[in-house]
Write an enzyme that holds these catalytic residues in place. Structure first.
Site, mmCIF file in Angstrom:
data_model
loop_
_atom_site.group_PDB
_atom_site.id
_atom_site.type_symbol
_atom_site.label_atom_id
_atom_site.label_comp_id
_atom_site.label_asym_id
_atom_site.label_seq_id
_atom_site.Cartn_x
_atom_site.Cartn_y
_atom_site.Cartn_z
ATOM 1 N N ARG A 34 31.909 -25.463 -8.975
ATOM 2 C CA ARG A 34 31.726 -25.540 -7.526
ATOM 3 C C ARG A 34 33.062 -25.288 -6.828
ATOM 4 N NH1 ARG A 34 29.467 -31.078 -5.803
ATOM 5 N NH2 ARG A 34 31.249 -31.750 -7.020
ATOM 6 N N TYR A 151 29.847 -42.976 -15.494
ATOM 7 C CA TYR A 151 30.567 -42.036 -16.360
ATOM 8 C C TYR A 151 30.388 -42.404 -17.825
ATOM 9 C CZ TYR A 151 34.511 -39.326 -18.215
ATOM 10 O OH TYR A 151 35.297 -38.459 -18.940
#
Length: 336
Positions: A34, A151
């Site tokens: 991105r 995470y």
């Protein structure tokens, strides 16, 4: 012919360092990621290092974007030889302070992003029965720590998914290899752009290593993918061994130290960007590069990766040393 390599998340951090390292080998390096500023700068890095870049805007949480990126890579650069999954996002916060939507998004990027990248690469590699897929993991794939539950959960999931895939490939006698690289704490920009609800600015748990050390390990793993997994950094080895021997004791230790060790003592910046939903290096952002803000504390080298790469020779040397020591002891006893 120069190899064709795809590195997800190459706009910053470890992915950026990996892309630059492959550029130094003269590779054709595709950059699915991105953002705009970081992606353009990563392409410049690859070009300046001697490689051929292909920046490819893509959100790894969206399989259609990843698959389209893989098609463009093969159309413009050639068959993909190596696919490296690095891209991730997360939230620094207590589990109770993370919303279901944030948890879902972190999981879609960090876990499903690896699944999507692997699917896209494997589909094309199977036509040739050749290729390598590298999953960039973490010591946290085995050992969860407070304030990073999203995470840790994603990295645990990647570990399980990769083990299952590897077994399937072995069953098929496939020429495709997959391996995983478990990293230590690395000085990357994530601590400046992840969504954080901590009272103080986030930091990696020391000891901290530079992303170039991680990149060298990733390239070595891609060159030698028959080993199922690589542990990188002395701290990773120490953590995983301690967790295997005394996980309950480690729970209590991290409950005591894990909160303070992940915060700098400085107040959290009130306007820190959060790249969970939108890239921090978009049109209004800037290029964050490979390094975070902890250069002063980070180590560029560690003996452990060197020993790991030559573990056969190290084991043989230790065996010789043990035998020699045994002979010396026997001689000493005989002299008595």
């Amino acid at each position: 012919m120069p190899p064709v390599v795809a590195v997800t998340g190459a706009s910053a951090g470890v992915g950026r360092a990996v892309a630059r390292a492959y550029g130094g080998r003269g590779a054709k390096v595709a950059l699915p990621a991105r953002g705009e500023k970081g992606l353009a700068a990563a392409a410049d890095d690859v070009r300046e290092a001697g490689g051929t870049p292909l920046p490819q805007p893509a959100d790894v949480a969206d399989f259609e974007q990843v698959d389209a990126a893989a098609s463009r890579i093969e159309a413009e650069l050639g068959p993909i030889d190596v696919w490296v999954n690095v891209a991730f996002s997360s939230v620094f916060a207590r589990f109770a302070d993370v919303s279901p939507e944030e948890y879902r998004r972190a999981t879609e990027v960090t876990y499903l992003g690896f699944v999507h990248g692997t699917m896209a690469a494997l589909h094309r590699m199977k036509r040739r029965d050749n290729g390598t897929i590298v999953q960039v993991g973490s010591a946290l794939a085995y050992r969860g720590i407070p304030l990073q539950s999203a995470y840790c959960g994603a990295k645990h999931a990647i570990q399980g998914f990769n083990e299952a895939l590897r077994c399937e490939l072995l069953h098929e006698h496939s020429g495709i290899r997959t391996t995983m690289v478990q990293l230590p704490a690395v000085n990357t920009p994530q601590f400046s752009w992840l969504l954080s609800r901590l009272p103080e600015h986030a930091q990696p748990v020391p000891p901290i290593y530079q992303p170039e050390l991680a990149a060298r390990a990733v390239l070595h793993a891609a060159d030698h993918p028959r080993r199922r997994e690589y542990w990188v950094g002395s701290s990773t080895v120490a953590t995983l061994l301690a967790n295997a021997v005394a996980p309950g004791l480690l729970d209590r230790y991290l409950a005591r130290t894990g909160f303070g060790a992940q915060q700098t003592g400085r107040p959290q910046p009130p306007r820190q960007p959060a790249n969970l939903w939108e890239p921090a290096d978009g049109p209004r952002g800037f290029d964050y590069g490979a390094h975070g803000e902890f250069d002063r504390l980070a180590k560029a080298r560690d003996l452990q990766p060197v020993l790991s790469r030559h573990h056969g020779a190290v084991a043989a040397g230790l065996a010789v040393a043990v035998l020699a020591a045994g002979q010396l002891l026997r001689r000493a006893k005989d002299r008595r």
